[in-house]
Enzyme design. Structure first.
Site, PDB file in Angstrom:
ATOM      1  N   ASP A 102      -6.681 -10.620   0.717  1.00  0.00           N
ATOM      2  CA  ASP A 102      -6.592  -9.197   0.414  1.00  0.00           C
ATOM      3  C   ASP A 102      -6.038  -8.399   1.598  1.00  0.00           C
ATOM      4  O   ASP A 102      -5.536  -8.977   2.565  1.00  0.00           O
ATOM      5  CB  ASP A 102      -7.947  -8.658  -0.052  1.00  0.00           C
ATOM      6  CG  ASP A 102      -9.002  -8.607   1.050  1.00  0.00           C
ATOM      7  OD1 ASP A 102      -8.679  -8.833   2.239  1.00  0.00           O
ATOM      8  OD2 ASP A 102     -10.169  -8.317   0.719  1.00  0.00           O
ATOM      9  N   SER A 103      -6.147  -7.096   1.533  1.00  0.00           N
ATOM     10  CA  SER A 103      -5.610  -6.211   2.571  1.00  0.00           C
ATOM     11  C   SER A 103      -6.203  -6.478   3.946  1.00  0.00           C
ATOM     12  O   SER A 103      -5.563  -6.225   4.966  1.00  0.00           O
ATOM     13  CB  SER A 103      -5.878  -4.752   2.198  1.00  0.00           C
ATOM     14  OG  SER A 103      -5.353  -4.469   0.931  1.00  0.00           O
TER      15      SER A 103
ATOM     16  N   HIS B 194       0.860  -1.177   0.000  1.00  0.00           N
ATOM     17  CA  HIS B 194       0.000   0.000   0.000  1.00  0.00           C
ATOM     18  C   HIS B 194       0.900   1.231   0.000  1.00  0.00           C
ATOM     19  O   HIS B 194       1.704   1.401   0.916  1.00  0.00           O
ATOM     20  CB  HIS B 194      -0.912  -0.013   1.221  1.00  0.00           C
ATOM     21  CG  HIS B 194      -1.801  -1.215   1.256  1.00  0.00           C
ATOM     22  ND1 HIS B 194      -1.354  -2.455   1.657  1.00  0.00           N
ATOM     23  CD2 HIS B 194      -3.095  -1.365   0.905  1.00  0.00           C
ATOM     24  CE1 HIS B 194      -2.344  -3.324   1.562  1.00  0.00           C
ATOM     25  NE2 HIS B 194      -3.411  -2.694   1.102  1.00  0.00           N
TER      26      HIS B 194
END
Length: 190
Positions: free
Chosen positions: A105-106, A62
Site C-alpha cells: 500500500d501507500s 495519489h
C-alpha cells in the site's frame, strides 16, 4: 509467511461472506430484486467460472490536488503484489469476477483485498477481442494503519482489454490527505 497468514485469514472471511449466497435458491427473473440478482451472479461466478485470472498490481497514484507534497513524496506508488481470481462472461457479454489480491500500500505495507467485480462491457470495434468496461467491485480490504480490521469497500471499476489481457482500474475517493487514490492492475485470463 506473514503475507500468507493475512491472505488465509481474509480468504476465510470472504468465504464466510460468500457461502450463504451459494445456498440461496434461484428464483424467477420476475421475482428478482437487485440484491437477489447480485447474489445469484456471485454464486454463479463461484460455481461456474469460465476462466482463472492472474492479477498484477501496476500503479497507485495519489491525486496531487488532494495531498500535501511532503506526504506524496513519502508514499509508495508502485504496489507490487499478486492476486488470483475466477471469472465468467454472461449472456449479455458482461464480465463477473471473484478475486483475492495482496499488494504493497501507500506506506509500503501489505494490503489484502478480495471480493466480487462486475463490468458492463462494450466492444466498439469489429474486432471482438477489444473491449471497454465500466462497473463496480464490492469486497473487503484491511490495512496496516487500521490494525488490519476488515473494511468493506464498494468502488467503481473501469477497464480496457484485448483478448486475455485487461488493464483494470478503480478510484478510491476520500478527503484531504486521505483516499483520492487511483489504483490499477493487469488481469490475465487463463
Amino acid at each position: 509467511m506473514y503475507v500468507a497468514m493475512i491472505i488465509r485469514k481474509y480468504f476465510l472471511i470472504i468465504a464466510l461472506l460468500v457461502m450463504p449466497w451459494l445456498a440461496i435458491p434461484s428464483v424467477s427473473a420476475a421475482d428478482k430484486g437487485w440484491f437477489n440478482t447480485f447474489t445469484d451472479n456471485v454464486a454463479e461466478t463461484w460455481r461456474q467460472p469460465e476462466h482463472y485470472d492472474l492479477y498484477v498490481p501496476a500503479i497507485t497514484w495519489h491525486a496531487r490536488f488532494a495531498y500535501d507534497k511532503e506526504k506524496t513524496d513519502r508514499y509508495n506508488e508502485r504496489p507490487w503484489g499478486v492476486g488470483f481470481g475466477q471469472s465468467r462472461w454472461d449472456d449479455k457479454g458482461n464480465w463477473h469476477g471473484l478475486y483475492m489480491m495482496a499488494f504493497k500500500d501507500s506506506f509500503n505495507k501489505w494490503e489484502p483485498i478480495g471480493g466480487y467485480g462486475w463490468e458492463k462491457t462494450w466492444r466498439p470495434l469489429e474486432d471482438d477481442n477489444f473491449r471497454l468496461g465500466l462497473g463496480f467491485t464490492a469486497g473487503v480490504t484491511a490495512r496496516d494503519n487500521w490494525n488490519y480490521i476488515p473494511i468493506p469497500v464498494l468502488l467503481p471499476l473501469a477497464s480496457i482489454g484485448y483478448g486475455p489481457a485487461t488493464f483494470q482500474m478503480t478510484y478510491i475517493p476520500g478527503s484531504y490527505n486521505n483516499g483520492n487514490v487511483y489504483f490499477a492492475w493487469m488481469r490475465f485470463q487463463f
